[in-house]
Structure formats: structure tokens, C-alpha cells
Design a protein around this motif. Structure first.
Motif, PDB file in Angstrom:
ATOM      1  N   SER A 132       0.842  -1.207   0.000  1.00 40.03           N
ATOM      2  CA  SER A 132       0.000   0.000   0.000  1.00 40.03           C
ATOM      3  C   SER A 132       0.872   1.250   0.000  1.00 40.03           C
ATOM      4  CB  SER A 132      -0.917   0.007   1.221  1.00 40.03           C
ATOM      5  OG  SER A 132      -1.834  -1.063   1.173  1.00 40.03           O
ATOM      6  N   HIS A 133       1.983   1.200   0.750  1.00 40.19           N
ATOM      7  CA  HIS A 133       2.888   2.343   0.810  1.00 40.19           C
ATOM      8  C   HIS A 133       3.468   2.634  -0.569  1.00 40.19           C
ATOM      9  CE1 HIS A 133       5.950   5.123   2.282  1.00 40.19           C
ATOM     10  NE2 HIS A 133       6.840   4.429   1.588  1.00 40.19           N
ATOM     11  N   GLY A 134       3.890   1.578  -1.280  1.00 44.05           N
ATOM     12  CA  GLY A 134       4.439   1.780  -2.617  1.00 44.05           C
ATOM     13  C   GLY A 134       3.400   2.299  -3.590  1.00 44.05           C
ATOM     14  N   ALA A 135       2.163   1.809  -3.468  1.00 44.28           N
ATOM     15  CA  ALA A 135       1.090   2.296  -4.332  1.00 44.28           C
ATOM     16  C   ALA A 135       0.834   3.786  -4.095  1.00 44.28           C
ATOM     17  CB  ALA A 135      -0.188   1.487  -4.079  1.00 44.28           C
ATOM     18  N   VAL A 136       0.875   4.187  -2.830  1.00 41.33           N
ATOM     19  CA  VAL A 136       0.716   5.610  -2.512  1.00 41.33           C
ATOM     20  C   VAL A 136       1.816   6.427  -3.177  1.00 41.33           C
ATOM     21  CG1 VAL A 136       0.872   7.309  -0.643  1.00 41.33           C
ATOM     22  CG2 VAL A 136      -0.550   5.268  -0.353  1.00 41.33           C
ATOM     23  N   GLU A 137       3.068   5.952  -3.082  1.00 46.16           N
ATOM     24  CA  GLU A 137       4.194   6.681  -3.672  1.00 46.16           C
ATOM     25  C   GLU A 137       4.042   6.788  -5.185  1.00 46.16           C
ATOM     26  OE1 GLU A 137       6.961   8.194  -2.114  1.00 46.16           O
ATOM     27  OE2 GLU A 137       5.577   7.965  -0.436  1.00 46.16           O
ATOM     28  N   ALA A 138       3.655   5.688  -5.846  1.00 47.10           N
ATOM     29  CA  ALA A 138       3.518   5.694  -7.300  1.00 47.10           C
ATOM     30  C   ALA A 138       2.416   6.649  -7.751  1.00 47.10           C
ATOM     31  CB  ALA A 138       3.235   4.282  -7.802  1.00 47.10           C
ATOM     32  N   ALA A 288       7.327   4.727 -13.760  1.00 47.46           N
ATOM     33  CA  ALA A 288       6.378   4.924 -12.669  1.00 47.46           C
ATOM     34  C   ALA A 288       6.403   3.745 -11.701  1.00 47.46           C
ATOM     35  CB  ALA A 288       4.970   5.126 -13.230  1.00 47.46           C
ATOM     36  N   MET A 289       6.497   2.527 -12.259  1.00 49.38           N
ATOM     37  CA  MET A 289       6.502   1.346 -11.403  1.00 49.38           C
ATOM     38  C   MET A 289       7.759   1.280 -10.547  1.00 49.38           C
ATOM     39  SD  MET A 289       4.915  -1.292 -10.308  1.00 49.38           S
ATOM     40  CE  MET A 289       3.618  -1.886 -11.373  1.00 49.38           C
ATOM     41  N   PHE A 290       8.875   1.794 -11.069  1.00 58.60           N
ATOM     42  CA  PHE A 290      10.105   1.744 -10.290  1.00 58.60           C
ATOM     43  C   PHE A 290      10.029   2.625  -9.047  1.00 58.60           C
ATOM     44  CE2 PHE A 290      12.568  -0.546 -13.526  1.00 58.60           C
ATOM     45  CZ  PHE A 290      13.367  -1.317 -12.688  1.00 58.60           C
ATOM     46  N   THR A 291       9.172   3.641  -9.060  1.00 55.91           N
ATOM     47  CA  THR A 291       8.940   4.408  -7.836  1.00 55.91           C
ATOM     48  C   THR A 291       8.426   3.484  -6.744  1.00 55.91           C
ATOM     49  OG1 THR A 291       8.446   6.420  -9.082  1.00 55.91           O
ATOM     50  CG2 THR A 291       7.638   6.309  -6.812  1.00 55.91           C
ATOM     51  N   ASP A 389      20.988  10.325  -4.928  1.00 63.53           N
ATOM     52  CA  ASP A 389      22.112   9.498  -5.398  1.00 63.53           C
ATOM     53  C   ASP A 389      22.471   8.427  -4.369  1.00 63.53           C
ATOM     54  OD1 ASP A 389      22.292  11.020  -7.717  1.00 63.53           O
ATOM     55  OD2 ASP A 389      23.902  12.304  -6.957  1.00 63.53           O
ATOM     56  N   LEU A 390      22.538   8.832  -3.116  1.00 68.61           N
ATOM     57  CA  LEU A 390      22.882   7.898  -2.051  1.00 68.61           C
ATOM     58  C   LEU A 390      21.832   6.797  -1.907  1.00 68.61           C
ATOM     59  CD1 LEU A 390      24.259  10.151   0.841  1.00 68.61           C
ATOM     60  CD2 LEU A 390      25.376   8.094  -0.064  1.00 68.61           C
ATOM     61  N   LEU A 391      20.560   7.173  -1.912  1.00 74.29           N
ATOM     62  CA  LEU A 391      19.498   6.186  -1.741  1.00 74.29           C
ATOM     63  C   LEU A 391      19.478   5.216  -2.915  1.00 74.29           C
ATOM     64  CD1 LEU A 391      17.153   5.166  -0.036  1.00 74.29           C
ATOM     65  CD2 LEU A 391      15.647   6.717  -1.290  1.00 74.29           C
ATOM     66  N   GLY A 392      19.648   5.740  -4.123  1.00 76.49           N
ATOM     67  CA  GLY A 392      19.676   4.861  -5.285  1.00 76.49           C
ATOM     68  C   GLY A 392      20.806   3.856  -5.208  1.00 76.49           C
ATOM     69  N   PHE A 393      21.973   4.302  -4.759  1.00 78.37           N
ATOM     70  CA  PHE A 393      23.135   3.421  -4.641  1.00 78.37           C
ATOM     71  C   PHE A 393      22.947   2.399  -3.521  1.00 78.37           C
ATOM     72  CE2 PHE A 393      27.385   2.579  -2.790  1.00 78.37           C
ATOM     73  CZ  PHE A 393      28.002   1.990  -3.893  1.00 78.37           C
ATOM     74  N   LEU A 394      22.379   2.827  -2.406  1.00 81.58           N
ATOM     75  CA  LEU A 394      22.248   1.936  -1.246  1.00 81.58           C
ATOM     76  C   LEU A 394      21.075   0.973  -1.356  1.00 81.58           C
ATOM     77  CD1 LEU A 394      23.037   4.434   1.655  1.00 81.58           C
ATOM     78  CD2 LEU A 394      24.519   2.604   0.788  1.00 81.58           C
ATOM     79  N   THR A 395      20.080   1.280  -2.192  1.00 83.08           N
ATOM     80  CA  THR A 395      18.891   0.425  -2.268  1.00 83.08           C
ATOM     81  C   THR A 395      19.218  -1.018  -2.620  1.00 83.08           C
ATOM     82  OG1 THR A 395      17.336   2.233  -2.699  1.00 83.08           O
ATOM     83  CG2 THR A 395      16.708   0.052  -3.494  1.00 83.08           C
TER      84      THR A 395
END
Length: 595
Positions: A132-138, A288-291, A389-395
């Protein structure tokens, strides 16, 4: 039966002492989120997880979900639905959601700590509200005004839940092969036809309506991943005014029988002329889905962390009580028939491995939460970009390493029990089974490694790595003259230099042979994960010295950090050697010669 007690002392230490979230939140314009509020939320979250969710963990495993083939309905295990009602009534679904859509707007760093507790208490139950959290973000970032108005509010307040519908029977990670079709209608909607598999919480009895985010192809879409669009498809028809009506052509065709997470419904969904609406631009659905997917990947990493912590807690308690043999250096409890097994070096190796990976991983996960907050609220664009940048690298590190460490820790914890760990009575084998899925869904470990090496490092010119190395250098410079920190600063600085050079070497080899990226990726991800955790352990030692924690707590942090640097960080040596061996040993054998 395993038990669970929320590790509030260590969560508070990670948030307040290591990460200094109160100061950060003030910088981000959230002055109202002070220590008292944060601690109150954590305490209430601990109570809910310890008393409501944790007791249902074994019930979910033993009973599981049931499926009615005639109606397509899924019934969740006893107590699950009532627990969700309490979850909604307490306002937990809205914790981090935007205020304008009914959310509380609290920082994601707090939500990250709450999620760890949920996953440790009852991973299978936690899968129902997970997406649900991811759907909200998207929808928040890519939906139009009507979609946000119609779908966000019921998702935020928990009246509806969300899903992510990507995979199909003939394709897994390669979404360019998907066949689900979307046909435009005169009223601006679309009719969706196809089959999706492995849909977590695709059907359940928690809520009347479920909001499915579905990848599908338009009639004129180009082939491959560039021809994928995203659609919001509710289980029940939704009117212009937000009212719900008849079933919307989305039916559960089956639920999977799985190794673990039996209390979580993993569904086959059949879409038969289901009505949906395009989210974002045509043929740009993957963006959009990658969000949603990136949010889910971090969330799954936290699942590994939660399971590791619960397993460690129980293994530690058992190791203190279980009597077996005498210490090699002489009896430690001469008044007893034998010594508790915690005196034995190999048991300590397993326990300390769990403790080091879990407590270090907790700081890493909470730091990821602060990055989400910074991306959303930092006043400066440069600061926001650096956090992104940091979040993308650490994910991929968080998803790949924390889940693999979760498997390692649950198996280590089970090993502490000996044969008792293999039987269901103590609950350890359930944790080990449940942990195994975390390395698979939302992208396998190999996929995370490819994302880290190929996209986040080579394609994006190591922007996230450079930002992280700058943090390491800033810390090492600050403590370089501190004799009490030298045991951590010197090897950390050495690994940072080695990490940077290793990255350059891989990039150079990949320019001549693209297979070098895939050949190096798995080892590169773990190398990166171990160095990342070394940084957070060094930070934890420095923070513990200045904290108001007890002397026992500070000593525990110091000795665990020493263990990490002495016994776990050296794993990077093997990963480095494997990377330097190159692609040739992997690619030389002809496919027909494997056997």
C-alpha cells in the motif's frame, strides 16, 4: 515457540545517537517531531507488535491462507483480519503519508523502525499492508489529480490496500516479455486483459477493495520494455465520486503453496476486461513502477533485518540457558551440571555474527529512511540530489545484503539450538523458511547486484558511491587523531580507497568485455555491503561514547564493532579476489558441457 521483544533501546540509539534525527527533522522543517514524540510512537508500535502481531506468527504459519476456487475468495489465518482492524484504528497505515491525503506526515525514518518491528513480529501479516505504501508513492508522483483523490485517501487510511502486478507466467524479471493488454475506451478508461502471478496480497479478507497497479501494453506499444504502461485497476468498480460498485473483472485464480510465509496470500490474478486508468505517460510505465519497486526493495531488505533480530533474540536466550559440556578453559558454572553453551567460541561466533549484522543493518536501514525524508523536504536542491544518489546506490545493497544476512542469521540462530532448532516447537525453522523468500521477491539477489554494478555504478558514473565515500572520508578525518578510534578509522579508510580502485578496475575491464559487469556484480555488492556496515559500526562506536547509554551498552557496541572488523570485514578479501579473477572462469565452459 519463538517470542519477540521490540529492541527499543537499540532503535532509539540508531535514530537519536548515531543519526541525530531530531536535528535533521528540524532542518527539514519538521520541528514538531521531537524526541518525546518519536519515542512515544516507537513505544506504541512496540506494544502493538509484541501483543497483537507476534502471537499470531505461528498461527499464520500453521493454518495459512485458504482459497475458495468457486468464488476466488481468500481467507486469512485466524486473528489476522482483527489485527488489521486494530492496525487501522490506531492510524498506522497513515504514519508517513502526506497530510493532504489524510496522512500524519511523520518522517520515513520512524516508519522504517516501525516496519522492522512489524516484520520481526509477523512477516506474513506485514505483507498485506506492505505494498500500500508503494502504491501511494507511485500514485502521488505519477497519478493525475482524480487518481490521487480517488485512490490515495482510502489507501492512506487503510480502508483499501494496494498491490504491484508485474510478473506473468512466461516472464519474471524480463518485463519486456509481458503480454497483458490494455485497450482504450471512449470514456478515457482502459480494459485490461491478462494474467499476473506472484501477487502479494492480491486477494484477502482485510478490506473490501484492493487497488492493483498493473503493467500492460497498449495496442500500438513498441516491443520490449519501452512499450509498457502502468494502470490503476481496482478490485471493485470505482465511480467518479469515489463510490464502489460491482466486481471489476479482477479475480484470484489460485494461491501459491510456499516454503514459508504461509500466512501471506501469494496470488494468481486473472484480469478479464477489468477497467483501469492510465497512470503517467503511455509506454513509460516502468519509470512509474520503479517508484513503487524501489520503495518495496528497501522494505524487503528491512524484512531480512526484522527476521534476523527475532532469530537472534531467541538464540541468545536459548544459549544462556542450554547446558552442554564445559568450557575449554575450565568450568564457568561449576555449580551446574554443565556450562551454558554461550561459553563456547563457536556459539559466540554465530551469536556475534547475528548481533553485528543486525545492529549495523538497523542503522543502515534507518539511514535510508532519513534519505527519503531529505529527498522530500530538504530546502536545497543539491542536498536533495545527493540524498537521491545515495538512496539509489544503497537500495540494492539494502535489499540484497540485508536479506542474505537475514538468511545467514536465521540459520545461525537455528544452529545454536542444535536439533531443537529443526523442529517446529521452538519456532526457529519457521523464521529460516520465512527468510528465504526475501532474497527472491522484488528482484533476486543477483538482480540487485546487477542493478548496483551496472546501473548505479557504471551507468550513473558512481554518483552514489562517490557521495558515500565522501561521508566515509569526512568521518575518518574527524576521528583520525583519536587514538581510541584508530582501530576502526585506519581499516575503514583503507577499504574506502580499495573500494574506489576496485570500482575503476571493473569499469575498465567492462569497457573491453561487458560480461565483466555480470561476473563482478555479486561479489561487488557484498564487498560494498561489508564496507558500508564497517562505516556504520565505526559511527556507532563514536556515537556510543558520547551517548547517555549505560556503560554495559557502550561496551557492547565497542566489542561488537571489534568483532565485526576482525571477523566479518575480512570477508571482503574473498570477494575482492573473486572480482579480480574476472569473467573468464565463469564464461569458459560451454553450456552443453555443464553435464
Amino acid at each position: 515457540m519463538s517470542s519477540y521483544q521490540a529492541p527499543l533501546t537499540d532503535i532509539r540509539f540508531a535514530l537519536h545517537d548515531v543519526l541525530g534525527v531530531e536535528t535533521l527533522f528540524q532542518h527539514l522543517g519538521k520541528d514538531e517531531v521531537g524526541r518525546d514524540l518519536i519515542d512515544a510512537v516507537l513505544e506504541e508500535g512496540a506494544r502493538f507488535n509484541e501483543t497483537v502481531l507476534a502471537p499470531l506468527n505461528r498461527v499464520g504459519d500453521e493454518v495459512g491462507c485458504s482459497f475458495d476456487k468457486a468464488t476466488g475468495a481468500v481467507t486469512t489465518p485466524p486473528g489476522f483480519r482483527e489485527a488489521y482492524r486494530q492496525y487501522v484504528e490506531a492510524g498506522w497505515p497513515s504514519l508517513n503519508a502526506p497530510v493532504e491525503y489524510g496522512g500524519q506526515g511523520l518522517p520515513h525514518a520512524i516508519g522504517m523502525a516501525m516496519k522492522e518491528m512489524i516484520d520481526a513480529a509477523n512477516l506474513a501479516w506485514g505483507n498485506f499492508p506492505l505494498l500500500s505504501h508503494g502504491a501511494v508513492e507511485a500514485l502521488l508522483h505519477h497519478g493525475n489529480d482524480w487518481q490521487r483523490e480517488m485512490f490515495l485517501k482510502p489507501l492512506v487510511d487503510g480502508r483499501w490496500t494496494g498491490t504491484m502486478c508485474l510478473t506473468e507466467p512466461h516472464c519474471g524479471t524480463d518485463l519486456g516479455l509481458l503480454k497483458t493488454r490494455a485497450t482504450p475506451q471512449d470514456d478515457g478508461s482502459y480494459r485490461i486483459n491478462g494474467t499476473k502471478i506472484f501477487i502479494t496480497a492480491g486477494e484477502h479478507d482485510f478490506t473490501d477493495n484492493i487497488v492493483h497497479l498493473v503493467l500492460a501494453r497498449l495496442p500500438d506499444a513498441p516491443e520490449g520494455s519501452r512499450g509498457i504502461s502502468l494502470f490503476v485497476v481496482p478490485k471493485l468498480e470505482v465511480g467518479e465520486d469515489g463510490s464502489t460498485g460491482a466486481p471489476n473483472g479482477v479475480r484470484c485464480g489460485a494461491i501459491e503453496h510456499k516454503m514459508g510465509i504461509h500466512g501471506s496470500a501469494t496470488c494468481v490474478l486473472n484480469l478479464d476486461d477489468a477497467r483501469g486508468w492510465l497512470v503517467g505517460e503511455p509506454n513509460r510505465g516502468l519509470m512509474a513502477m520503479f517508484t513503487m519497486m524501489n520503495s518495496a526493495r528497501v522494505a524487503v531488505g528491512v524484512q531480512g533485518l526484522g527476521l534476523a533480530d527475532r532469530a537472534y533474540q531467541n538464540a541468545l536466550a536459548y544459549s544462556r540457558e542450554r547446558l552442554q559440556m564445559r568450557s575449554l578453559s575450565g568450568p564457568k558454572c561449576p555449580e551446574k551440571a554443565a556450562d551454558p553453551i554461550i561459553v563456547h567460541p563457536d556459539v559466540r561466533r554465530m551469536l556475534l555474527t547475528c548481533k553485528a549484522l543486525t545492529e549495523g543493518g538497523r542503522v543502515l536501514a534507518c539511514f535510508a529512511g532519513t534519505l527519503v525524508d531529505t529527498i522530500s523536504h530538504a530546502p536545497d536542491a543539491v542536498e536533495r540530489q545527493r540524498a537521491d544518489d545515495l538512496l539509489g546506490f544503497l537500495t540494492p545493497i539494502i535489499k540484497g545484503c540485508l536479506t542474505e544476512w537475514g538468511v545467514e542469521c536465521t540459520y545461525n540462530a537455528m544452529q545454536c539450538y542444535g536439533g531443537h532448532g529443526y523442529i517446529a516447537e521452538h519456532g526457529m525453522e519457521q523464521l529460516a523458511r520465512d527468510a528465504r523468500i526475501t532474497t527472491l521477491y522484488e528482484g533476486t539477489t543477483g538482480i540487485q547486484a546487477l542493478d548496483l554494478m551496472g546501473r548505479k555504478t557504471i551507468q550513473l558514473k558512481a554518483a552514489g558511491l562517490k557521495a558515500f565515500l565522501a561521508m566515509v572520508e569526512e568521518f575518518c578525518s574527524a576521528y583520525g587523531d583519536d587514538p581510541e578510534m584508530s582501530a576502526f578509522v585506519a581499516p575503514l579508510r583503507e577499504k574506502a580507497v580499495e573500494w574506489e580502485q576496485l570500482t575503476r578496475d571493473i569499469a575498465q575491464r567492462a569497457a573491453a568485455d561487458p560480461e565483466e559487469i555480470g561476473a563482478a556484480s555479486w561479489d561487488y555488492m557484498f564487498y560494498s555491503g561489508y564496507v558500508t556496515l564497517a562505516y556504520w559500526w565505526a559511527r556507532s562506536v563514536a556515537a556510543a561514547r558520547k551517548s547517555g547509554q549505560t556503560e554495559q551498552f557502550r561496551q557492547s557496541k565497542l566489542e561488537t564493532a571489534r568483532f565485526y572488523f576482525a571477523r566479518i570485514l575480512p570477508r571482503t578479501l574473498a570477494h575482492k579476489a573473486a572480482i579480480e579473477a574476472g569473467a573468464a572462469p565463469l564464461m569458459a565452459l560451454d553450456a552443453d558441457a555443464f553435464g
